[in-house]
Design a protein around this motif. Structure first.
Motif, PDB file in Angstrom:
ATOM      1  N   THR A   1       0.854  -1.186   0.000  1.00  0.00           N
ATOM      2  CA  THR A   1       0.000   0.000   0.000  1.00  0.00           C
ATOM      3  C   THR A   1       0.893   1.240   0.000  1.00  0.00           C
ATOM      4  O   THR A   1       2.076   1.173   0.346  1.00  0.00           O
ATOM      5  CB  THR A   1      -0.911   0.060   1.244  1.00  0.00           C
ATOM      6  OG1 THR A   1      -0.097   0.274   2.407  1.00  0.00           O
ATOM      7  CG2 THR A   1      -1.728  -1.208   1.396  1.00  0.00           C
ATOM      8  N   LEU A   2       0.302   2.370  -0.349  1.00  0.00           N
ATOM      9  CA  LEU A   2       1.051   3.624  -0.353  1.00  0.00           C
ATOM     10  C   LEU A   2       1.528   3.968   1.052  1.00  0.00           C
ATOM     11  O   LEU A   2       2.672   4.401   1.232  1.00  0.00           O
ATOM     12  CB  LEU A   2       0.188   4.756  -0.924  1.00  0.00           C
ATOM     13  CG  LEU A   2       0.852   6.121  -1.010  1.00  0.00           C
ATOM     14  CD1 LEU A   2       2.133   6.070  -1.852  1.00  0.00           C
ATOM     15  CD2 LEU A   2      -0.124   7.141  -1.581  1.00  0.00           C
ATOM     16  N   ASP A   3       0.692   3.762   2.046  1.00  0.00           N
ATOM     17  CA  ASP A   3       1.093   4.043   3.429  1.00  0.00           C
ATOM     18  C   ASP A   3       2.270   3.173   3.858  1.00  0.00           C
ATOM     19  O   ASP A   3       3.194   3.645   4.519  1.00  0.00           O
ATOM     20  CB  ASP A   3      -0.076   3.849   4.397  1.00  0.00           C
ATOM     21  CG  ASP A   3      -1.091   4.978   4.317  1.00  0.00           C
ATOM     22  OD1 ASP A   3      -0.716   6.076   3.837  1.00  0.00           O
ATOM     23  OD2 ASP A   3      -2.252   4.769   4.717  1.00  0.00           O
ATOM     24  N   GLN A   4       2.231   1.879   3.470  1.00  0.00           N
ATOM     25  CA  GLN A   4       3.357   0.994   3.793  1.00  0.00           C
ATOM     26  C   GLN A   4       4.633   1.469   3.093  1.00  0.00           C
ATOM     27  O   GLN A   4       5.707   1.463   3.688  1.00  0.00           O
ATOM     28  CB  GLN A   4       3.055  -0.441   3.361  1.00  0.00           C
ATOM     29  CG  GLN A   4       2.073  -1.164   4.240  1.00  0.00           C
ATOM     30  CD  GLN A   4       1.761  -2.565   3.697  1.00  0.00           C
ATOM     31  OE1 GLN A   4       2.153  -2.923   2.592  1.00  0.00           O
ATOM     32  NE2 GLN A   4       1.031  -3.339   4.486  1.00  0.00           N
ATOM     33  N   LEU A   5       4.495   1.886   1.844  1.00  0.00           N
ATOM     34  CA  LEU A   5       5.651   2.377   1.102  1.00  0.00           C
ATOM     35  C   LEU A   5       6.251   3.602   1.785  1.00  0.00           C
ATOM     36  O   LEU A   5       7.466   3.677   1.993  1.00  0.00           O
ATOM     37  CB  LEU A   5       5.272   2.706  -0.340  1.00  0.00           C
ATOM     38  CG  LEU A   5       6.385   3.309  -1.201  1.00  0.00           C
ATOM     39  CD1 LEU A   5       7.565   2.351  -1.317  1.00  0.00           C
ATOM     40  CD2 LEU A   5       5.839   3.671  -2.573  1.00  0.00           C
ATOM     41  N   LYS A   6       5.411   4.557   2.152  1.00  0.00           N
ATOM     42  CA  LYS A   6       5.895   5.765   2.826  1.00  0.00           C
ATOM     43  C   LYS A   6       6.604   5.413   4.133  1.00  0.00           C
ATOM     44  O   LYS A   6       7.672   5.943   4.432  1.00  0.00           O
ATOM     45  CB  LYS A   6       4.735   6.721   3.101  1.00  0.00           C
ATOM     46  CG  LYS A   6       4.213   7.413   1.871  1.00  0.00           C
ATOM     47  CD  LYS A   6       3.035   8.311   2.229  1.00  0.00           C
ATOM     48  CE  LYS A   6       2.445   8.990   1.024  1.00  0.00           C
ATOM     49  NZ  LYS A   6       1.280   9.837   1.378  1.00  0.00           N
ATOM     50  N   GLN A   7       6.004   4.519   4.904  1.00  0.00           N
ATOM     51  CA  GLN A   7       6.616   4.117   6.176  1.00  0.00           C
ATOM     52  C   GLN A   7       7.932   3.384   5.932  1.00  0.00           C
ATOM     53  O   GLN A   7       8.920   3.606   6.626  1.00  0.00           O
ATOM     54  CB  GLN A   7       5.663   3.231   6.984  1.00  0.00           C
ATOM     55  CG  GLN A   7       6.235   2.816   8.330  1.00  0.00           C
ATOM     56  CD  GLN A   7       6.599   4.006   9.200  1.00  0.00           C
ATOM     57  OE1 GLN A   7       5.822   4.932   9.369  1.00  0.00           O
ATOM     58  NE2 GLN A   7       7.805   3.999   9.747  1.00  0.00           N
TER      59      GLN A   7
END
Length: 121
Positions: free
Chosen positions: A77-83
């Motif tokens: 997910t985008l949130d996982q990528l950012k984290q």
């Protein structure tokens, strides 16, 4: 953008209030007016960088390290990528950066010997 903000945050962590010059290549995103305005607003000095000089840019090696760490986690997910980007960037040690910086004399010599042509770096 996010990448520059992370880099600046990490540099502030390492160098505190000491002065530093931010280095980046002349990729179109880095040369955009909005990017230049962001650096001006943040009062960050950017190193003048000649076009076509990837052999001398240690940040490419640093990003390769970060990318490997991100790919190992396989974000979905985008949130996982950012984290994962933030976590991978924070995991880069000062010793790793120091080693890359200390490789500059070898890099410069390789470019001189190659008369400006590509090198292993």
């Amino acid at each position: 953008g996010v990448r520059a903000s992370l880099q600046v945050s990490q540099m502030r962590f390492w160098f505190g209030k000491e002065d530093f010059i931010f280095q980046q290549d002349l990729a179109p995103a880095h040369a955009a007016k909005s990017t230049k305005d962001w650096f001006t607003k943040k009062q960050l000095e950017v190193l003048a960088w000649p076009a076509n000089s990837p052999d001398l840019n240690v940040i490419e090696n640093l990003w390769a390290i970060v990318k490997r760490k991100i790919c190992d986690r396989k974000p979905t997910t985008l949130d996982q990528l950012k984290q994962n980007i933030a976590t991978a960037w924070e995991a880069v040690s000062a010793e790793t950066c120091d080693k890359l910086v200390k490789s500059m004399p070898r890099r410069l010599q390789a470019v001189i010997q190659a008369k400006g042509a590509a090198t292993k770096y």
